[in-house]
Design a protein around this motif. Structure first.
Motif, short mmCIF file in Angstrom:
data_model
loop_
_atom_site.label_atom_id
_atom_site.label_comp_id
_atom_site.label_asym_id
_atom_site.label_seq_id
_atom_site.Cartn_x
_atom_site.Cartn_y
_atom_site.Cartn_z
N VAL A 263 0.81 -1.22 0.00
CA VAL A 263 0.00 0.00 0.00
C VAL A 263 0.85 1.26 0.00
CG1 VAL A 263 -1.96 -1.11 1.10
CG2 VAL A 263 -0.22 -0.02 2.53
N GLY A 264 2.17 1.14 -0.06
CA GLY A 264 3.03 2.31 -0.16
C GLY A 264 3.26 3.03 1.15
N LEU A 265 2.93 2.40 2.28
CA LEU A 265 3.18 2.99 3.58
C LEU A 265 4.41 2.35 4.22
CD1 LEU A 265 -0.45 3.13 5.03
CD2 LEU A 265 0.80 4.92 3.83
N SER A 266 4.89 2.92 5.32
CA SER A 266 6.02 2.36 6.05
C SER A 266 5.59 2.11 7.49
CB SER A 266 7.20 3.35 6.02
OG SER A 266 6.96 4.42 6.93
N PRO A 267 6.38 1.35 8.26
CA PRO A 267 6.07 1.18 9.68
C PRO A 267 5.96 2.50 10.42
CG PRO A 267 7.70 -0.44 9.00
CD PRO A 267 7.52 0.50 7.85
N LEU A 268 6.79 3.46 10.04
CA LEU A 268 6.74 4.76 10.68
C LEU A 268 5.40 5.44 10.44
CD1 LEU A 268 8.42 6.73 12.36
CD2 LEU A 268 9.25 7.73 10.23
N SER A 269 4.84 5.27 9.24
CA SER A 269 3.51 5.82 8.95
C SER A 269 2.46 5.19 9.86
CB SER A 269 3.14 5.56 7.49
OG SER A 269 4.04 6.17 6.60
N LEU A 270 2.57 3.88 10.07
CA LEU A 270 1.59 3.20 10.91
C LEU A 270 1.71 3.66 12.36
CD1 LEU A 270 1.70 -0.45 9.50
CD2 LEU A 270 0.40 1.53 8.71
N VAL A 271 2.94 3.90 12.82
CA VAL A 271 3.15 4.41 14.18
C VAL A 271 2.44 5.74 14.35
CG1 VAL A 271 4.88 5.34 15.76
CG2 VAL A 271 5.32 3.19 14.59
N GLY A 272 2.63 6.63 13.39
CA GLY A 272 1.98 7.93 13.47
C GLY A 272 0.47 7.82 13.43
N ALA A 273 -0.03 6.93 12.58
CA ALA A 273 -1.48 6.76 12.47
C ALA A 273 -2.08 6.27 13.78
CB ALA A 273 -1.81 5.81 11.33
N LEU A 274 -1.40 5.34 14.46
CA LEU A 274 -1.93 4.76 15.69
C LEU A 274 -1.84 5.72 16.88
CD1 LEU A 274 -0.73 1.04 15.56
CD2 LEU A 274 -3.00 1.95 15.07
N SER A 275 -1.10 6.81 16.74
CA SER A 275 -0.96 7.74 17.86
C SER A 275 -2.30 8.36 18.25
CB SER A 275 0.05 8.85 17.52
OG SER A 275 -0.44 9.67 16.48
N ASP A 296 23.60 -21.55 3.04
CA ASP A 296 24.33 -21.49 4.29
C ASP A 296 24.04 -20.16 4.99
OD1 ASP A 296 25.49 -23.96 3.74
OD2 ASP A 296 27.11 -23.02 2.58
N GLY A 297 24.32 -20.12 6.28
CA GLY A 297 24.17 -18.89 7.02
C GLY A 297 22.73 -18.62 7.44
N GLU A 298 22.43 -17.34 7.65
CA GLU A 298 21.11 -16.95 8.12
C GLU A 298 20.04 -17.28 7.09
OE1 GLU A 298 19.94 -15.47 11.01
OE2 GLU A 298 21.92 -16.01 11.81
N PRO A 299 18.86 -17.75 7.54
CA PRO A 299 17.76 -18.01 6.59
C PRO A 299 17.35 -16.72 5.87
CG PRO A 299 17.23 -18.84 8.79
CD PRO A 299 18.48 -18.04 8.92
N ARG A 300 16.94 -16.85 4.65
CA ARG A 300 16.50 -15.69 3.89
C ARG A 300 15.06 -15.35 4.28
NH1 ARG A 300 17.97 -15.76 -2.40
NH2 ARG A 300 16.38 -17.41 -2.48
N LEU A 301 14.77 -14.07 4.45
CA LEU A 301 13.45 -13.62 4.84
C LEU A 301 12.79 -12.90 3.67
CD1 LEU A 301 14.19 -12.15 8.39
CD2 LEU A 301 13.40 -14.45 7.80
N LEU A 302 11.53 -13.25 3.40
CA LEU A 302 10.76 -12.61 2.35
C LEU A 302 9.80 -11.61 2.99
CD1 LEU A 302 9.94 -12.44 -0.65
CD2 LEU A 302 8.22 -14.21 -0.17
N PRO A 303 9.94 -10.30 2.73
CA PRO A 303 9.03 -9.32 3.29
C PRO A 303 7.59 -9.61 2.87
CG PRO A 303 10.92 -8.25 2.29
CD PRO A 303 10.97 -9.69 1.87
N ALA A 304 6.65 -9.46 3.81
CA ALA A 304 5.27 -9.82 3.52
C ALA A 304 4.29 -8.78 4.05
CB ALA A 304 4.96 -11.20 4.11
N GLY A 305 4.73 -7.53 4.15
CA GLY A 305 3.82 -6.48 4.60
C GLY A 305 4.30 -5.84 5.89
N PHE A 306 3.63 -4.77 6.28
CA PHE A 306 3.96 -4.03 7.48
C PHE A 306 2.90 -4.27 8.56
CE2 PHE A 306 5.93 -1.04 4.25
CZ PHE A 306 7.20 -1.59 4.42
N CYS A 307 3.31 -4.11 9.80
CA CYS A 307 2.41 -4.38 10.91
C CYS A 307 2.74 -3.44 12.07
CB CYS A 307 2.55 -5.84 11.34
SG CYS A 307 1.50 -6.30 12.74
N ALA A 308 1.73 -2.98 12.76
CA ALA A 308 1.94 -2.20 13.98
C ALA A 308 0.94 -2.67 15.01
CB ALA A 308 1.75 -0.71 13.70
N ARG A 309 1.42 -2.86 16.23
CA ARG A 309 0.57 -3.32 17.33
C ARG A 309 0.58 -2.27 18.44
NH1 ARG A 309 3.57 -9.18 17.74
NH2 ARG A 309 2.75 -10.12 15.81
N PHE A 310 -0.62 -1.83 18.80
CA PHE A 310 -0.79 -0.84 19.86
C PHE A 310 -1.17 -1.55 21.14
CE2 PHE A 310 -3.82 1.70 22.32
CZ PHE A 310 -3.13 2.86 22.56
#
Length: 310
Positions: A263-275, A296-310
């Motif tokens: 949706v083109g937002l960032s975690p920081l946007s969600l933080v501000g929205a939840l304020s 080898d090494g650290e498992p690869r992570l696939l980004p799957a969206g942003f989340c904020a918990r209040f």
């Protein structure tokens, strides 16, 4: 874990995002990803579908990818079709493939759609786990939970099984039927929760006027949408007033989980929205799937969206 505390802020503080990793999920595996696609297993069925976040090279060979049971073929920017491979199980064949997977005691129907979705978002298992762990922190035996944009009802099923009193809201009659089927297959009966075919902002505003309260609110809104009587939803315009309404329905001790995808937002946007919800703690970051492919090494992570918990 990285956490932001406020009461609420005069300006949005700098936040180092958290990572919400999908917990153990025996019926799901991200097998490989890369070059704009992901290869995953849901139950016994291996699917290949687009994922714009997978910007790296694949790790598995071409045979593993071409051997997928179901592959999504994009036909336009509005969707596409699924093609079954020669080794696809019977449940993955035909015009309307369908099968079940499980997470804990929840049984969920997988139905591949022309929009590449399948009715289950495995990354949300991080929030399902959080939800079950959160239940014991309230002083009431059956905390009230409101699930807005509830879709096929996976979170509502998990919440009902955990002992919440659930209100499930969605603007699609098809989605509500799907949620009811998931509830029945999960052993919850035909009417395990209060279910409403409703426009989410309209319902939230009405609940605030009525003085209704909830201990937990879940919302996973789309970028754009349409209500059951023609209402229009645009995330950039609708999220702030929706959260303002929700601030009026939260009990004295409450939690809110807001997640978004593409949706083109960032975690920081969600933080501000939840304020707008007032004094509390906010944890914000990315939902991610852990890849099980070779390497080898650290498992690869696939980004799957942003989340904020209040």
């Amino acid at each position: 874990r990285p956490m932001w505390r406020s009461s609420p802020p005069a300006s949005i503080p700098l936040v180092e995002p958290a990572r919400f990793l999908s917990p153990e999920f025996s019926d799901y595996a991200l097998l490989d990803s890369g070059e704009g696609e992901k290869l995953e297993r849901l139950g016994e069925v291996v699917l290949r579908r687009p994922d714009p976040q997978a910007l790296w090279p694949r790790r598995m060979d071409a045979e593993a990818w071409t051997g997928a049971h179901l592959s999504f073929v994009r036909e336009s920017d509005r969707g596409g079709r699924w093609e079954a491979g020669p080794d696809a199980p019977e449940c993955a064949r035909g015009e309307e493939p369908e099968w079940e997977i499980g997470w804990g005691d929840a049984r969920l129907l997988v139905r591949p759609t022309p929009f590449k979705h399948v009715g289950v978002f495995p990354e949300q298992a991080a929030n399902w786990k959080w939800l079950t762990e959160l239940k014991g922190s309230f002083e009431v035996e059956r905390p009230k939970l409101l699930n807005l944009f509830g879709y096929s009802g996976a979170a509502s099923v998990v919440a009902a099984q955990a002992g919440y009193e659930v209100t499930h809201v969605d603007a699609s009659r098809t989605s509500l039927t799907w949620a009811g089927e998931n509830a029945a297959k999960s052993g919850l009966g035909d009417r395990p929760w209060r279910v409403l075919l409703e426009d989410a902002p309209t319902f939230a505003a009405r609940e605030a006027r009525r003085g209704s309260t909830y201990e937990v609110v879940l919302l996973d809104p789309p970028r754009h949408g349409r209500g059951p009587t023609g209402e229009t939803w645009d995330l950039s315009e609708g999220l702030a007033p929706l959260l303002q309404s929700l601030s009026g329905v939260l009990s004295e001790r409450a939690a809110v989980c807001l997640s978004t995808y593409a949706v083109g937002l960032s975690p920081l946007s969600l933080v501000g929205a939840l304020s707008v919800l007032g004094e509390g703690e906010v944890e914000a970051g990315e939902l991610a799937l852990t890849e099980e492919g070779p390497g080898d090494g650290e498992p690869r992570l696939l980004p799957a969206g942003f989340c904020a918990r209040f």
